[in-house]
Design an enzyme around this catalytic site. Structure first.
Site: not given
Length: 256
Positions: A138, A151
């Site tokens: 990401s 995350y």
């Protein structure tokens, strides 16, 4: 045509791939794209019903497994040529309110499970002198955002893991890369909008326009199929010299 579109229907014939989180979103798109390129795809997901729907539409081999259960991860058949570590989830909260058990859960799914999967897949790849490890990271594996401690930590971790695998695997014909998209048009992203609106005290439309798309030059969400094309390219022979990289598929999100 060159680039990602050069991965033709038969380029991965004879290859066996495993895709985690394969029942929806990015994982589903990756499973479909690799199958279209000729690979035999093992589709791993914890959602048995969604996997059943997937197998009704695609010629893939379903495996129901919860990657948070590391003992279950260790039982997977990982004699594969391609690993796509995709499974992921999100939790939005400030650090002082972030539940420690939730932090651990996210790291198990997105960092420990990928490590265990790659660890057990590498001997097969080394034996064949060919392998591809692709991790769906990401932009948050490259930069941070508030309220996403687990995350961001997990994605930074898999970026480092991917580079180590690249260095160790090179002499065995194995490449290891990350694909690092910004916000992708998936249920995972849709589910973040309300949570971020609450944390930031703004409307949901402002979350999309200002938080998700504000830093990007291209003002739209990335589509799962675009991520899958990047994955397919990295799995093909044309990408044999690309390893230890992180392909930013972010519409310029990290260019500033």
């Amino acid at each position: 045509m060159t680039g990602v579109a050069s991965v033709a229907m038969s380029d991965l014939a004879g290859r066996r791939a495993v895709v985690t989180g394969a029942a929806g979103g990015i994982g589903r798109a990756c499973a479909a794209r690799l199958a279209a390129a000729g690979a035999t795809v093992v589709a791993v997901d914890r959602d048995a019903d969604a996997l059943a729907k997937l197998t009704a539409e695609l010629d893939v081999r379903p495996v129901v497994a919860d990657l948070a259960d590391l003992d279950a991860v260790d039982t997977l058949d990982l004699d594969v040529d391609i690993v796509v570590n995709n499974a992921g989830l999100q939790h939005v909260a400030p650090v002082e309110e972030f539940p420690p058990e939730r932090f651990s859960y996210l790291l198990r799914v997105m960092l420990e499970a990928p490590f265990r999967i790659v660890r057990r897949a590498l001997p097969h790849m080394y034996g064949r002198g060919w392998g591809r490890v692709v991790t769906i990271s990401s932009v948050h594996g490259l930069v941070a955002s508030p309220y996403k401690a687990a995350y961001v930590a997990a994605k930074h971790g898999v970026e480092g893991l991917s580079k180590v695998v690249a260095l160790e695997g090179a002499e065995h014909g194995v490449t290891s890369n990350c694909v690092s998209p910004s916000y992708v048009n998936t249920p995972l992203v849709a589910g973040q909008v309300a949570a971020q609106a609450e944390q930031l005290g703004i409307g949901e439309d402002r979350v999309v326009d200002e938080v998700m798309l504000g830093p990007a030059a291209v003002k739209r969400l990335i589509e799962p199929a675009e991520v899958a094309e990047a994955v397919a390219f990295l799995c093909g022979d044309a990408a044999s010299a690309i390893t230890g990289s992180s392909l930013r598929l972010d519409g310029g999100w990290t260019a500033r």
